[in-house]
Design a protein around this motif. Structure first.
Motif, mmCIF file in Angstrom:
data_model
loop_
_atom_site.group_PDB
_atom_site.id
_atom_site.type_symbol
_atom_site.label_atom_id
_atom_site.label_comp_id
_atom_site.label_asym_id
_atom_site.label_seq_id
_atom_site.Cartn_x
_atom_site.Cartn_y
_atom_site.Cartn_z
ATOM 1 N N MET A 1 -36.270 60.106 22.171
ATOM 2 C CA MET A 1 -36.611 59.498 23.446
ATOM 3 C C MET A 1 -38.074 59.093 23.485
ATOM 4 O O MET A 1 -38.385 57.943 23.537
ATOM 5 N N ILE A 2 -39.007 60.050 23.444
ATOM 6 C CA ILE A 2 -40.436 59.750 23.401
ATOM 7 C C ILE A 2 -41.007 60.356 22.131
ATOM 8 O O ILE A 2 -40.731 61.504 21.799
ATOM 9 N N SER A 60 -44.242 69.860 24.174
ATOM 10 C CA SER A 60 -43.113 69.710 25.090
ATOM 11 C C SER A 60 -43.414 68.554 26.028
ATOM 12 O O SER A 60 -44.475 68.511 26.659
ATOM 13 N N ILE A 61 -42.465 67.620 26.098
ATOM 14 C CA ILE A 61 -42.613 66.434 26.945
ATOM 15 C C ILE A 61 -41.492 66.455 27.971
ATOM 16 O O ILE A 61 -40.327 66.629 27.627
ATOM 17 N N PHE A 62 -41.867 66.270 29.232
ATOM 18 C CA PHE A 62 -40.904 66.271 30.327
ATOM 19 C C PHE A 62 -40.905 64.897 30.993
ATOM 20 O O PHE A 62 -41.959 64.288 31.172
ATOM 21 N N ILE A 63 -39.702 64.419 31.348
ATOM 22 C CA ILE A 63 -39.559 63.108 31.986
ATOM 23 C C ILE A 63 -38.690 63.264 33.216
ATOM 24 O O ILE A 63 -37.584 63.810 33.137
ATOM 25 N N ASP A 64 -39.188 62.749 34.348
ATOM 26 C CA ASP A 64 -38.384 62.810 35.570
ATOM 27 C C ASP A 64 -37.240 61.803 35.465
ATOM 28 O O ASP A 64 -37.352 60.794 34.769
ATOM 29 N N PRO A 65 -36.113 62.067 36.137
ATOM 30 C CA PRO A 65 -34.931 61.209 36.015
ATOM 31 C C PRO A 65 -35.175 59.740 36.388
ATOM 32 O O PRO A 65 -34.604 58.848 35.768
ATOM 33 N N GLN A 72 -37.289 54.866 27.565
ATOM 34 C CA GLN A 72 -36.445 55.005 26.375
ATOM 35 C C GLN A 72 -37.141 54.393 25.167
ATOM 36 O O GLN A 72 -37.480 53.218 25.165
ATOM 37 N N GLY A 73 -37.412 55.183 24.141
ATOM 38 C CA GLY A 73 -38.016 54.684 22.914
ATOM 39 C C GLY A 73 -39.533 54.567 22.931
ATOM 40 O O GLY A 73 -40.126 54.000 22.020
ATOM 41 N N LEU A 74 -40.177 55.125 23.958
ATOM 42 C CA LEU A 74 -41.634 55.039 24.091
ATOM 43 C C LEU A 74 -42.326 55.769 22.942
ATOM 44 O O LEU A 74 -41.927 56.861 22.555
ATOM 45 N N THR A 90 -46.578 52.201 23.312
ATOM 46 C CA THR A 90 -45.756 51.137 22.740
ATOM 47 C C THR A 90 -44.353 51.349 23.283
ATOM 48 O O THR A 90 -43.697 52.338 22.951
ATOM 49 N N ASN A 91 -43.931 50.427 24.153
ATOM 50 C CA ASN A 91 -42.675 50.586 24.868
ATOM 51 C C ASN A 91 -41.753 49.410 24.549
ATOM 52 O O ASN A 91 -42.053 48.272 24.915
ATOM 53 N N PRO A 92 -40.610 49.669 23.887
ATOM 54 C CA PRO A 92 -39.696 48.575 23.551
ATOM 55 C C PRO A 92 -39.048 47.920 24.780
ATOM 56 O O PRO A 92 -38.510 46.819 24.671
#
Length: 106
Positions: A1-2, A60-65, A72-74, A90-92
């Motif tokens: 994911m990241i 540890s990386i956390f992402i809010d919904p 996605q793919g960052l 860099t974000n696709p």
């Protein structure tokens, strides 16, 4: 994911170590800037059970919904260019960004 680069992972781990506490970082987006969206980084002291959890480079990386769809793919890097230093994203999913590079569109 990241994905964090080695440089980004080292920077975040050092920051957390110097801070003395924290579970990791939360990466998200908010509405801001000329183009509409801006990245947001913050330390995570209390884990939100609604967040997605990932690991990269020992961080540890956390992402809010709400932010997940935009991230996605960052890939996050930590770069030093002359006197400037900071995270480079860099974000696709990114379709464009404002002239100053502070905000982006998807």
């Amino acid at each position: 994911m990241i994905e964090l680069t080695k440089s980004a992972g080292t920077h975040v781990r050092n920051f957390l170590d110097n801070r003395g506490h924290g579970e990791g970082i939360r990466v998200g987006v908010r509405t801001a800037g000329c183009s509409g969206l801006q990245y947001v980084l913050e330390f995570v002291d209390d884990i939100d059970p609604n967040d997605e959890h990932y690991e990269s480079e020992g961080v540890s990386i956390f992402i809010d919904p709400k932010s997940k769809v935009y991230l996605q793919g960052l890939k996050m890097d930590y770069v030093k260019e002359g006197l400037n230093e900071g995270f480079k994203f860099t974000n696709p999913n990114q379709k464009g960004e404002c002239g100053c590079g502070e905000s982006f569109t998807v």
